[in-house]
Motif scaffolding. Structure first.
Motif, PDB file in Angstrom:
ATOM      1  N   MET A 134       0.962  -1.247  -0.075  1.00 36.19           N
ATOM      2  CA  MET A 134       0.070  -0.196   0.017  1.00 36.19           C
ATOM      3  C   MET A 134       0.685   1.277   0.023  1.00 36.19           C
ATOM      4  N   ARG A 135       2.049   1.079   0.672  1.00 39.72           N
ATOM      5  CA  ARG A 135       2.908   2.398   0.781  1.00 39.72           C
ATOM      6  C   ARG A 135       3.998   2.671  -0.189  1.00 39.72           C
ATOM      7  N   THR A 136       4.360   1.569  -0.718  1.00 36.18           N
ATOM      8  CA  THR A 136       5.337   1.619  -1.888  1.00 36.18           C
ATOM      9  C   THR A 136       5.383   2.723  -2.807  1.00 36.18           C
ATOM     10  N   ALA A 137       6.307   3.446  -3.135  1.00 31.26           N
ATOM     11  CA  ALA A 137       6.262   4.633  -4.381  1.00 31.26           C
ATOM     12  C   ALA A 137       6.385   3.916  -5.613  1.00 31.26           C
ATOM     13  N   GLU A 138       6.600   2.602  -5.805  1.00 30.46           N
ATOM     14  CA  GLU A 138       6.897   1.700  -6.956  1.00 30.46           C
ATOM     15  C   GLU A 138       5.456   1.597  -7.558  1.00 30.46           C
ATOM     16  N   ARG A 139       5.195   2.170  -8.784  1.00 35.57           N
ATOM     17  CA  ARG A 139       4.054   2.118  -9.445  1.00 35.57           C
ATOM     18  C   ARG A 139       3.832   0.842 -10.150  1.00 35.57           C
ATOM     19  N   GLY A 140       2.636   0.421 -10.357  1.00 35.42           N
ATOM     20  CA  GLY A 140       2.515  -0.915 -11.216  1.00 35.42           C
ATOM     21  C   GLY A 140       1.562  -1.838 -10.474  1.00 35.42           C
ATOM     22  N   LEU A 141       1.266  -2.893 -10.801  1.00 33.90           N
ATOM     23  CA  LEU A 141       0.465  -3.897 -10.165  1.00 33.90           C
ATOM     24  C   LEU A 141       1.385  -4.653  -9.133  1.00 33.90           C
ATOM     25  N   LYS A 142       0.796  -4.639  -7.829  1.00 32.84           N
ATOM     26  CA  LYS A 142       1.474  -5.435  -6.696  1.00 32.84           C
ATOM     27  C   LYS A 142       0.683  -6.707  -6.574  1.00 32.84           C
ATOM     28  N   VAL A 143       1.380  -7.700  -6.488  1.00 26.67           N
ATOM     29  CA  VAL A 143       0.474  -8.938  -6.362  1.00 26.67           C
ATOM     30  C   VAL A 143       0.993  -9.537  -5.067  1.00 26.67           C
ATOM     31  N   ILE A 144       0.111 -10.046  -4.231  1.00 31.97           N
ATOM     32  CA  ILE A 144       0.345 -10.972  -3.137  1.00 31.97           C
ATOM     33  C   ILE A 144      -0.060 -12.479  -3.291  1.00 31.97           C
ATOM     34  N   ILE A 145       0.629 -13.443  -3.421  1.00 34.71           N
ATOM     35  CA  ILE A 145       0.055 -14.712  -3.480  1.00 34.71           C
ATOM     36  C   ILE A 145      -0.273 -15.237  -2.064  1.00 34.71           C
ATOM     37  N   ALA A 146      -1.330 -15.428  -1.841  1.00 31.05           N
ATOM     38  CA  ALA A 146      -1.782 -15.853  -0.279  1.00 31.05           C
ATOM     39  C   ALA A 146      -1.801 -17.215  -0.448  1.00 31.05           C
ATOM     40  N   ASP A 147      -0.679 -17.983   0.247  1.00 35.62           N
ATOM     41  CA  ASP A 147      -0.590 -19.528   0.038  1.00 35.62           C
ATOM     42  C   ASP A 147      -0.900 -20.208   0.986  1.00 35.62           C
ATOM     43  N   GLY A 148      -2.012 -21.008   0.812  1.00 37.72           N
ATOM     44  CA  GLY A 148      -2.488 -21.815   1.970  1.00 37.72           C
ATOM     45  C   GLY A 148      -3.676 -22.956   1.473  1.00 37.72           C
ATOM     46  N   GLU A 149      -3.506 -24.251   1.616  1.00 44.31           N
ATOM     47  CA  GLU A 149      -4.116 -25.231   1.146  1.00 44.31           C
ATOM     48  C   GLU A 149      -5.695 -25.129   1.759  1.00 44.31           C
ATOM     49  N   CYS A 150      -6.566 -25.273   1.006  1.00 49.90           N
ATOM     50  CA  CYS A 150      -7.937 -25.294   1.424  1.00 49.90           C
ATOM     51  C   CYS A 150      -8.055 -26.456   2.606  1.00 49.90           C
ATOM     52  N   GLN A 151      -8.531 -25.916   3.625  1.00 55.79           N
ATOM     53  CA  GLN A 151      -8.599 -26.715   4.874  1.00 55.79           C
ATOM     54  C   GLN A 151      -9.361 -27.928   4.807  1.00 55.79           C
ATOM     55  N   LEU A 152     -10.554 -27.595   4.302  1.00 55.34           N
ATOM     56  CA  LEU A 152     -11.477 -28.727   3.948  1.00 55.34           C
ATOM     57  C   LEU A 152     -10.937 -29.965   3.255  1.00 55.34           C
ATOM     58  N   ALA A 153     -10.150 -29.664   2.218  1.00 53.43           N
ATOM     59  CA  ALA A 153      -9.468 -30.706   1.300  1.00 53.43           C
ATOM     60  C   ALA A 153      -8.512 -31.364   2.149  1.00 53.43           C
ATOM     61  N   ARG A 154      -7.671 -30.433   2.763  1.00 56.49           N
ATOM     62  CA  ARG A 154      -6.609 -31.014   3.762  1.00 56.49           C
ATOM     63  C   ARG A 154      -6.943 -31.965   4.678  1.00 56.49           C
ATOM     64  N   GLN A 155      -8.193 -31.577   5.211  1.00 54.71           N
ATOM     65  CA  GLN A 155      -8.603 -32.385   6.434  1.00 54.71           C
ATOM     66  C   GLN A 155      -9.034 -33.709   5.765  1.00 54.71           C
ATOM     67  N   ARG A 156      -9.739 -33.899   4.593  1.00 55.29           N
ATOM     68  CA  ARG A 156     -10.260 -34.778   3.981  1.00 55.29           C
ATOM     69  C   ARG A 156      -9.128 -35.876   3.839  1.00 55.29           C
ATOM     70  N   ARG A 157      -7.971 -35.301   3.295  1.00 57.47           N
ATOM     71  CA  ARG A 157      -6.670 -36.066   2.939  1.00 57.47           C
ATOM     72  C   ARG A 157      -6.165 -36.621   4.290  1.00 57.47           C
ATOM     73  N   VAL A 158      -5.912 -35.471   5.266  1.00 61.57           N
ATOM     74  CA  VAL A 158      -5.156 -36.086   6.413  1.00 61.57           C
ATOM     75  C   VAL A 158      -5.970 -36.956   7.267  1.00 61.57           C
ATOM     76  N   ARG A 159      -7.296 -36.723   7.321  1.00 67.19           N
ATOM     77  CA  ARG A 159      -7.910 -37.816   8.171  1.00 67.19           C
ATOM     78  C   ARG A 159      -7.794 -39.344   7.439  1.00 67.19           C
ATOM     79  N   VAL A 160      -7.676 -39.584   6.119  1.00 65.80           N
ATOM     80  CA  VAL A 160      -7.677 -40.910   5.535  1.00 65.80           C
ATOM     81  C   VAL A 160      -6.058 -41.274   5.881  1.00 65.80           C
ATOM     82  N   GLU A 161      -5.290 -40.463   5.718  1.00 66.79           N
ATOM     83  CA  GLU A 161      -3.535 -40.533   5.958  1.00 66.79           C
ATOM     84  C   GLU A 161      -3.443 -41.338   7.371  1.00 66.79           C
TER      85      GLU A 161
END
Ligand code: SF4
Ligand code: SF4
Length: 713
Positions: free
Chosen positions: A572-599
């Protein structure tokens, strides 16, 4: 991890002499295989996600039949698939959620219906209208009218649905026009049975390929000057051919009734609700016999003029049961009767509401008003209307007796990786002040509800960045656009990112990378770590963005709230112009739970060590301020009475459903709240090292005065 439909898939192999039992949407899937399709495809969305999910799980059956299956990247690509039926005698079906999906597909649909088809082409629409709908309230009918595609709306009864699918392909071929089959949420989930038939291998398919392209025919292109001829063909040839087929094959149904001076013309999909309302008034039975004659429109467009005239002749009045607006059927019936000089009175919107779902209760009220307005021979309309009003009042009395029910607004799942991003946005805005937030379609739209209440506009799936294009240049602060990875691949990468870069735009884009199209049932998409074929498709959002020329790009683990707050402030503060992208990385918990429960279950069976994190709140430290709840919104974080008799405020507590994502602790830390959160690890099949460590810890705690003398086994 996609959901598995192995059980449902077995029912797709049923053959002649066997009985299919199940849901309406699964019956449609079986009907497609019984119709000899060569290809199917679509884009998932309620209430038809199930159809595509089942087909994906049924890939073995499909390849035995030579059916090509495509899980399309959006509805436009699904609609364009139907282009195979323009030149070739190939039957094909695609599916998506309407109205939104039909909007996305509209260009391809126009260009498909103008030249028309020679192979049957069917679009199965999840008509998401009415209570429980998750999209804007519009009808697909307008598309049928403007593009001359026929609209099927079968009575929600499995044999009728299956017959409508099978006849729908024939109708498409007989009239050379694509057909749409709309299924409301109730029809998709209606259960029942029908006599199955053998699946049919298409004449031409992956098993028996066509020898080559046809002779060049300009008339098969949707391109001037032939588009002018095609417009005429739609009206002069295809429409009459469709009406003849609908009439000859009796696709619409007549329910006779002794109150023959009035009648009801009902959209097929609303028939059960109308019959239920009549049954409650004593004018129908539970098997579908009605005292008022009914014309059931399993095909709502086109209307067959002869059928309308015949049904209305000799009747003083008819009621049109047509949900939503505009009242296309009511207008068309009025025009047809005026042309034929039939003086039957047409009622519809008036006794029935202009907008909204026609539930059985709404229909009860509308039918009572219709009977009082028309006073048919043989019944006492006032007594029946009184009865209907009594039935409706009964519900209100029961609701009052029950007392108010707690509201249950939709919310992120417990432990959702997207929730922390909104906690971070809240914290960032506390410091930098409010900013415009362009919201989007996907699970992250749950942040528009309390406790986040974030989002100033939603313009469609993958449209957040594009919808901020004119906001940024007119606002003092950079807008923030939120987009899911599903929305990114659906179209956001082009409509949003490419457009922003092309126009040298500014602004902040957060891409929620949870690994699936989660809101529709965790289907795989281009950047998933696996695919229906097994290995990952290998497309990567970060690489794509860098390749397109995005310079300012950060990838942050969603649960790291403090890092996310810092990154957001920097963007929000940078003086650099242009598109700023933040990739918010985290696996869907519902899918993770389904996988982890079986494992985990497999590990436990093998006697291996399994750990599970749980968070808790120390009652003695919690001040009862509840900032943690307001900032995280986790449903596993709630309140309980304080154990301290000197404190009246309840304390925060973590309940059993906690999945140990750690957000509450992270938020408490990032917002400098009280240090009352603790993390515990539940160990199953503990090793000697775990037990020794546990005893050591208890001893040290005892020395420090905290050990209460109990040791776990
Ligand atoms: S389905 Fe996945 S992404 Fe969606 S709310 Fe639940 S955990 Fe979050
Ligand atoms: S750790 Fe906290 S935020 Fe995460 S699921 Fe448990 S209670 Fe909710």
């Amino acid at each position: 991890m996609e959901r598995s439909f192995k059980k449902e898939v077995r029912s797709l192999t049923l053959g002649e002499g066997e009985t299919f039992r199940g849901e309406g949407i699964l019956a449609v899937t079986k009907a497609l295989l019984q119709s000899g399709v060569s290809y199917v495809g679509g884009y998932q969305g309620a209430p038809v996600s199930h159809l595509l999910d089942v087909l994906v799980d049924a890939e073995d059956i499909m390849s035995d039949l030579g059916v090509h299956l495509e899980t399309c990247s959006n509805e436009a690509s699904a609609a364009a698939m139907l282009g195979a039926s323009i030149n070739y005698p190939l039957r094909g079906a695609v599916t998506w959620k309407s109205i939104v999906g039909t909007n996305v597909a509209a260009d391809a649909l126009s260009n498909l219906s103008s030249p028309g088809v020679i192979g049957g082409a069917m679009i199965i629409l999840g008509e998401d209208y009415g209570e429980g709908a998750s999209v804007i309230q519009e009808r697909s009918y307008a598309y049928a009218l403007k593009s001359s595609m026929w609209l099927l709306d079968p009575r929600p009864d499995l044999p009728t649905i299956v017959r409508t699918v099978e006849k729908g392909f024939q109708l498409s071929e007989a009239s050379h026009a694509p057909v749409m089959l709309e299924l409301r949420i109730r029809a998709c989930h209606a259960t029942g049975e029908f006599a199955a038939k053998d699946n049919i291998k298409a004449t031409y398919s992956g098993l028996n390929r066509l020898s080559g392209p046809p002779r060049f025919q300009y008339g098969r292109l949707a391109h001037p000057p032939v588009t002018f001829t095609q417009e005429k063909l739609k009206i002069e040839e295809r429409l009459p051919a469709a009406c003849d087929f609908i009439r000859d094959q009796k696709l619409n149904e007549r329910i006779p009734g002794d109150l023959s001076d009035i009648g009801i013309i009902v959209m097929g999909g609303l028939t059960n609700s109308a019959l239920r309302a009549l049954e409650r008034m004593g004018l129908a039975d539970v098997f579908g016999a009605s005292r008022i004659p009914m014309l059931v429109l399993n095909v709502v467009y086109p209307l067959v003029p002869g059928e309308i005239r015949e049904f209305c002749a000799e009747k003083r009045a008819v009621l049109i049961v047509e949900e939503g607006n505009p009242a296309y059927i009511e207008q068309a019936v009025n025009v047809e009767l005026r042309h034929a000089d039939i003086q039957t009175k047409v009622l519809g919107k008036g006794p029935l509401p202009q907008a909204g779902e026609y539930s059985s209760e709404v229909l009860l009220e509308g039918l009572a008003a219709f009977l009082q307005a028309t006073r048919p021979n043989g019944i006492d309309a006032d007594t029946l209307a009184e009865k209907a009003r009594g039935l409706i009042a009964h519900k209100a009395t029961a609701a009052a007796a029950l007392g108010p029910l707690p509201p249950r607004p939709p919310a992120f799942c417990t432990g959702c990786p997207e929730r922390p991003v909104f906690s971070a946005l809240k914290l960032m805005q506390r410091e930098l002040g409010p900013t415009h937030i362009s919201a989007d379609i996907g699970c992250h739209a749950f942040a528009t509800f309390a406790p986040f209440s974030m989002g100033n506009s939603i313009l469609g799936y993958g449209m957040s960045l594009a919808s901020a294009a004119a906001v940024g240049p007119n606002l003092a602060k950079r807008p923030i656009s939120i987009m899911g990875d599903g929305g990114f691949w659906h179209n956001g990468v082009i409509t949003g990112v490419a457009s922003n870069l092309f126009n040298q735009g500014d602004g902040v884009l957060i891409v929620m990378q949870n690994g699936y199209t989660s809101a529709t049932g965790q289907q795989y998409m281009p950047s998933s770590l696996a695919s229906r074929a097994g290995p990952a498709p290998g497309m990567d959002i970060e690489r794509t963005l860098r390749g397109m020329g995005v310079k300012w790009l950060r990838k942050v683990r969603t649960y790291s709230v403090a890092t996310m707050v810092t990154t957001l402030k920097e963007a929000m503060r940078t003086a650099e112009r242009g598109l700023k992208v933040i990739i918010a990385d985290g696996e869907c918990q519902l899918a993770r739970q389904r996988r982890v429960r079986v494992e985990d279950a497999e590990k436990l069976k093998r006697g291996e060590r399994v750990t599970r994190a749980r968070y808790g709140v120390d009652d003695e430290i919690c001040t009862g301020d509840h900032s943690c709840i307001r900032l995280s919104g986790c449903p596993s974080l709630t309140v309980k009475p304080s154990p301290d008799p000197l404190r009246s405020d309840p304390v925060a507590t973590v309940i059993e459903s906690c999945v140990g994502c750690g957000l509450c602790g992270e938020v408490a830390h990032a917002a400098v709240l009280c240090p009352s959160f603790y993390r515990a690890e539940i160990v199953r099949n503990a090793t000697w090292r775990d037990r020794a460590l546990f005893r050591l810890r208890q001893t040290v705690i005892g020395w420090l005065g905290g050990y209460n003398g109990r040791l776990a086994a």
